[in-house]
Enzyme design. Structure first.
Site, PDB file in Angstrom:
ATOM      1  N   LYS A 161      -6.202  22.997   7.864  1.00 46.96           N
ATOM      2  CA  LYS A 161      -6.145  22.444   9.226  1.00 46.96           C
ATOM      3  C   LYS A 161      -6.298  23.569  10.257  1.00 46.96           C
ATOM      4  O   LYS A 161      -6.989  23.418  11.269  1.00 46.96           O
ATOM      5  CB  LYS A 161      -4.848  21.662   9.443  1.00 46.96           C
ATOM      6  CG  LYS A 161      -4.785  20.369   8.666  1.00 46.96           C
ATOM      7  CD  LYS A 161      -5.855  19.354   9.128  1.00 46.96           C
ATOM      8  CE  LYS A 161      -5.951  18.147   8.244  1.00 46.96           C
ATOM      9  NZ  LYS A 161      -7.087  17.268   8.543  1.00 46.96           N
ATOM     10  N   SER A 171     -12.288   8.345  -2.170  1.00 50.28           N
ATOM     11  CA  SER A 171     -11.584   9.188  -3.141  1.00 50.28           C
ATOM     12  C   SER A 171     -10.077   9.010  -3.016  1.00 50.28           C
ATOM     13  O   SER A 171      -9.337   9.300  -3.947  1.00 50.28           O
ATOM     14  CB  SER A 171     -11.971  10.667  -2.959  1.00 50.28           C
ATOM     15  OG  SER A 171     -11.639  11.101  -1.656  1.00 50.28           O
ATOM     16  N   SER A 202      -2.940  18.623  12.572  1.00 50.79           N
ATOM     17  CA  SER A 202      -1.576  18.307  12.133  1.00 50.79           C
ATOM     18  C   SER A 202      -0.583  19.255  12.765  1.00 50.79           C
ATOM     19  O   SER A 202      -0.903  20.426  13.032  1.00 50.79           O
ATOM     20  CB  SER A 202      -1.525  18.440  10.616  1.00 50.79           C
ATOM     21  OG  SER A 202      -0.203  18.503  10.158  1.00 50.79           O
ATOM     22  N   TYR A 252      -3.216  23.276   2.203  1.00 46.11           N
ATOM     23  CA  TYR A 252      -3.516  22.137   3.083  1.00 46.11           C
ATOM     24  C   TYR A 252      -3.371  22.550   4.545  1.00 46.11           C
ATOM     25  O   TYR A 252      -4.273  22.328   5.365  1.00 46.11           O
ATOM     26  CB  TYR A 252      -2.579  20.954   2.766  1.00 46.11           C
ATOM     27  CG  TYR A 252      -2.541  19.947   3.890  1.00 46.11           C
ATOM     28  CD1 TYR A 252      -3.581  19.046   4.078  1.00 46.11           C
ATOM     29  CD2 TYR A 252      -1.475  19.929   4.798  1.00 46.11           C
ATOM     30  CE1 TYR A 252      -3.558  18.148   5.138  1.00 46.11           C
ATOM     31  CE2 TYR A 252      -1.446  19.038   5.853  1.00 46.11           C
ATOM     32  CZ  TYR A 252      -2.490  18.149   6.021  1.00 46.11           C
ATOM     33  OH  TYR A 252      -2.472  17.280   7.076  1.00 46.11           O
TER      34      TYR A 252
HETATM   35  N1  UFG Z   1      11.660  13.689   2.197  1.00 45.75           N
HETATM   36  C1  UFG Z   1      12.746  13.437   1.374  1.00 45.75           C
HETATM   37  N2  UFG Z   1      12.524  12.799   0.188  1.00 45.75           N
HETATM   38  C2  UFG Z   1      11.281  12.378  -0.190  1.00 45.75           C
HETATM   39  C3  UFG Z   1      10.191  12.635   0.675  1.00 45.75           C
HETATM   40  C4  UFG Z   1      10.417  13.299   1.861  1.00 45.75           C
HETATM   41  O1  UFG Z   1      13.886  13.811   1.685  1.00 45.75           O
HETATM   42  O2  UFG Z   1      11.160  11.822  -1.292  1.00 45.75           O
HETATM   43  C5  UFG Z   1      11.893  14.366   3.485  1.00 45.75           C
HETATM   44  C6  UFG Z   1      11.191  15.706   3.564  1.00 45.75           C
HETATM   45  O3  UFG Z   1      11.986  16.726   3.028  1.00 45.75           O
HETATM   46  C7  UFG Z   1      10.985  15.831   5.068  1.00 45.75           C
HETATM   47  C8  UFG Z   1      10.828  14.389   5.545  1.00 45.75           C
HETATM   48  O4  UFG Z   1      11.358  13.583   4.506  1.00 45.75           O
HETATM   49  O5  UFG Z   1      12.121  16.355   5.660  1.00 45.75           O
HETATM   50  C9  UFG Z   1       9.389  13.999   5.790  1.00 45.75           C
HETATM   51  O6  UFG Z   1       8.637  14.324   4.640  1.00 45.75           O
HETATM   52  P1  UFG Z   1       7.127  13.854   4.463  1.00 45.75           P
HETATM   53  O7  UFG Z   1       6.647  14.391   3.140  1.00 45.75           O
HETATM   54  O8  UFG Z   1       7.006  12.404   4.702  1.00 45.75           O
HETATM   55  O9  UFG Z   1       6.393  14.563   5.672  1.00 45.75           O
HETATM   56  P2  UFG Z   1       6.289  16.130   6.013  1.00 45.75           P
HETATM   57  O10 UFG Z   1       6.966  16.296   7.315  1.00 45.75           O
HETATM   58  O11 UFG Z   1       6.689  17.007   4.915  1.00 45.75           O
HETATM   59  O12 UFG Z   1       4.731  16.281   6.022  1.00 45.75           O
HETATM   60  C10 UFG Z   1       4.008  15.791   7.054  1.00 45.75           C
HETATM   61  C11 UFG Z   1       2.603  15.382   6.578  1.00 45.75           C
HETATM   62  C12 UFG Z   1       1.801  16.568   6.201  1.00 45.75           C
HETATM   63  C13 UFG Z   1       1.884  17.651   7.245  1.00 45.75           C
HETATM   64  C14 UFG Z   1       3.323  17.967   7.558  1.00 45.75           C
HETATM   65  C15 UFG Z   1       3.469  18.985   8.639  1.00 45.75           C
HETATM   66  O13 UFG Z   1       2.692  14.496   5.476  1.00 45.75           O
HETATM   67  O14 UFG Z   1       0.465  16.153   6.067  1.00 45.75           O
HETATM   68  O15 UFG Z   1       3.958  16.797   8.001  1.00 45.75           O
HETATM   69  O16 UFG Z   1       4.801  19.315   8.859  1.00 45.75           O
HETATM   70  F1  UFG Z   1       1.313  18.778   6.832  1.00 45.75           F
END
Ligand code: UFG
Length: 339
Positions: free
Chosen positions: A155, A35, A126, A151
């Site tokens: 978890k 999926s 996570s 989400y």
């Molecule tokens: N970010 C940007 N621009 C983007 C995408 C992300 O500035 O286009 C920043 C986000 O604000 C964050 C960092 O990059 O500060 C990392 O973002 P991600 O989306 O890559 O990862 P996250 O830390 O938000 O999320 C990850 C996992 C989730 C989990 C989460 C827990 O993807 O599955 O960590 O904190 F739930």
């Protein structure tokens, strides 16, 4: 050779774990409903391993189909349960789909495993379970906070379910919960890697797609946080390092070194990096200049989180090996194979 069922084995982390398991002498068997993954991953695995990895096109929430897999395979020594939906934003829009898939598939698995005498489980959790922590780095004893998305709630619920089921005397279940920080990069061969569907939500695929000209520019979500340069801090772990943590976790369960209940480990590098540091490291690793600008904060983002990785090191003997620079170089190499 011990046979390990890998649910979600065609996914991003799952596929890298399949490689590490096979290379460590295990016999991985994939269960995936495709999926959020592509059949082409199987060709990548074949290219790396020089042989086919058995794969069952099955939804883990389908008890009868899952029973069919256990019956057909026989002698499964343990399960690594990766299969789950993982997009934070989508989970806000489609909460029922997330509860149904993420919680439902775990329940089905926990129901079917004992029917076939399978007692060992590694579960993909996570760092999202910590929410916005009061102190950094987070240890496994850091209290969890209310989740900020459905989400994240799935978890937390799955962790609770595993604890309850392991605690019931009628059940024989040994579980290792691995709390992942932010996995990035791809296998050194560039035969497998992350395959985001549509516009990436995560930072690194967004960066590599921008450098490849697929996206116009990266928007950094806020630079007014109380962090060294104002952008969010995360713990970015190379996906192959993360995959290796699963091998040592499985080994620990099969060696009967784990307690008869639940053990929890952070899986991160132990270091935090800001978004701007990641951008700069990417530029250095790839030789590309990245088009980016600062935008508003993204709702739900915690200002900063990174792991205390001591427990995984002392108990599992697990330590990450890949630098941020090398991780980003591997992500860029993979992106270039995608065109
Ligand atoms: N970010 C940007 N621009 C983007 C995408 C992300 O500035 O286009 C920043 C986000 O604000 C964050 C960092 O990059 O500060 C990392 O973002 P991600 O989306 O890559 O990862 P996250 O830390 O938000 O999320 C990850 C996992 C989730 C989990 C989460 C827990 O993807 O599955 O960590 O904190 F739930």
């Amino acid at each position: 050779m011990s046979k390990i069922l890998v649910t979600g084995g065609a996914g991003y982390i799952g596929s890298h774990a399949v490689v590490e398991l096979a290379q460590a002498g295990y016999e991985p068997v994939i269960v995936d409903d495709f999926s959020n993954s592509k059949e082409s991953v199987l060709a990548g695995l074949r290219a790396i391993l020089g042989r086919d990895v058995p794969c069952h096109h099955v939804d883990c929430g389908d008890a009868e189909a899952l029973r069919g897999v256990f019956r057909q395979e026989g002698n499964i020594a343990g399960v690594i349960h990766f299969a789950a939906f993982k997009a934070v934003g989508e989970s806000v829009q489609k909460p029922l789909a997330y509860f149904h898939n993420n919680v439902g598939s775990l329940l089905t698995l926990l129901q079917v495993m004992p029917e076939f005498g399978v007692e060992n489980l590694v579960f993909s959790s996570s760092c999202t379970v910590y929410g916005n922590p009061d102190a950094l780095p987070v240890t496994e004893a850091t209290p969890t906070k209310p989740a900020t998305s459905p989400y994240g709630r799935t978890k937390q619920m799955c962790e609770d379910i595993v604890h309850d089921v392991s605690g019931a005397s009628s059940n024989k279940l040994r579980t290792i919960l691995l709390r992942y920080f932010n996995p990035i990069g791809a296998h050194a061969s560039a035969k497998i890697g992350e395959l985001p569907l549509g516009t990436p939500n995560n930072l690194v695929p967004f960066i590599t797609q921008t450098a490849a000209g697929i996206r116009e520019k990266l928007t950094i979500f806020g630079d007014d946080y109380a962090t060294p340069d104002g952008t969010n801090v995360r713990d970015y772990i190379h996906v192959v390092d993360l995959a290796k943590a699963h091998v040592v976790a499985v080994q620990r369960l099969l060696d009967r070194k784990a307690p008869d209940t639940v053990e929890t480990f952070n899986v991160g590098t132990g270091h935090g990096n800001t978004v701007l540091e990641v951008v700069q490291a990417f530029e250095q690793a790839s030789g590309q200049q990245l088009n980016y600008s600062i935008g508003p904060r993204r709702p739900g983002d915690v200002p900063a989180i990174y792991a205390d990785a001591t427990k995984a090191e002392t108990v599992l003997g697990f330590k990450t090996e890949t630098s941020l620079l090398d991780s980003l170089a591997s992500a860029w190499k993979w992106q270039q194979t995608l065109g």
